[in-house]
Design a protein around this motif. Structure first.
Motif, short mmCIF file in Angstrom:
data_model
loop_
_atom_site.label_atom_id
_atom_site.label_comp_id
_atom_site.label_asym_id
_atom_site.label_seq_id
_atom_site.Cartn_x
_atom_site.Cartn_y
_atom_site.Cartn_z
N CYS A 117 0.84 -1.20 0.00
CA CYS A 117 0.00 0.00 0.00
C CYS A 117 0.88 1.25 0.00
N ASP A 135 -1.03 8.20 0.90
CA ASP A 135 -1.13 9.35 -0.01
C ASP A 135 -1.02 10.67 0.73
N TYR A 141 -4.97 6.47 2.09
CA TYR A 141 -4.10 5.43 1.54
C TYR A 141 -4.69 4.83 0.27
N THR A 142 -3.84 4.13 -0.47
CA THR A 142 -4.26 3.27 -1.58
C THR A 142 -3.46 1.97 -1.49
N CYS A 143 -4.08 0.88 -1.88
CA CYS A 143 -3.41 -0.43 -1.85
C CYS A 143 -3.52 -1.06 -3.24
N ASN A 144 -2.40 -1.53 -3.74
CA ASN A 144 -2.38 -2.24 -5.02
C ASN A 144 -2.44 -3.74 -4.83
N SER A 159 -9.47 -0.90 -1.32
CA SER A 159 -8.29 -0.56 -2.11
C SER A 159 -7.86 0.89 -1.93
N SER A 160 -8.75 1.73 -1.44
CA SER A 160 -8.38 3.10 -1.07
C SER A 160 -9.35 3.57 0.00
#
Length: 134
Positions: A60, A63, A91-94, A105-106
């Motif tokens: 992750c 941001d 946050y964002t997670c790939n 995912s975010s």
């Protein structure tokens, strides 16, 4: 045979999280408002504490970490021991691991931090009281 046994043991204990990239802080924006409660340096250390606290979020990225103290007219920054304040972390997670699988995912988390330098384990002066979806 021994290598395979060690690899199996590590996989059972750690899952595949250790294969994922560490928490990405390369593009993190820290946004700190003026404060009657804390100096800018102490508040930046609060953001660093959140980065340390969220290190489990492998795969992750953080941001943004923000602190806003509404209604402030001046900047006194008394840094009073035991004062608790709220930060927001976006946050964002790939990719996901066992520790992040329940996360979207975010999104964002609100962190309630307390300024307690003698209780801080990461040297920032801050302690996490709680955190949850923002």
């Amino acid at each position: 045979m021994v290598v395979a046994a060690v690899a199996f043991f590590l996989m059972r204990q750690m899952g595949v999280a250790w294969l994922q990239p560490p928490l990405d802080l390369s593009s993190t924006r820290v946004e700190i408002s003026q404060s009657d409660l804390f100096t800018p340096d102490v508040l930046r250390k609060g953001a660093t504490h959140i980065e340390n606290d969220a290190s489990f979020m492998r795969g992750c990225a953080i941001d943004r970490i923000s602190y806003d103290e509404p209604g402030i007219v001046g900047e006194r920054g008394s840094n009073t021991y035991g004062t608790s304040v709220t930060f927001e972390m976006a946050y964002t997670c790939n990719t996901f691991s066992a520790q992040t699988t329940a996360m979207s995912s975010s999104g964002s988390y609100e962190y309630l931090l307390q300024y307690a330098p003698d209780k801080s384990v990461d040297g920032t002066g801050w302690v996490t009281v709680s955190h949850g979806n923002g």
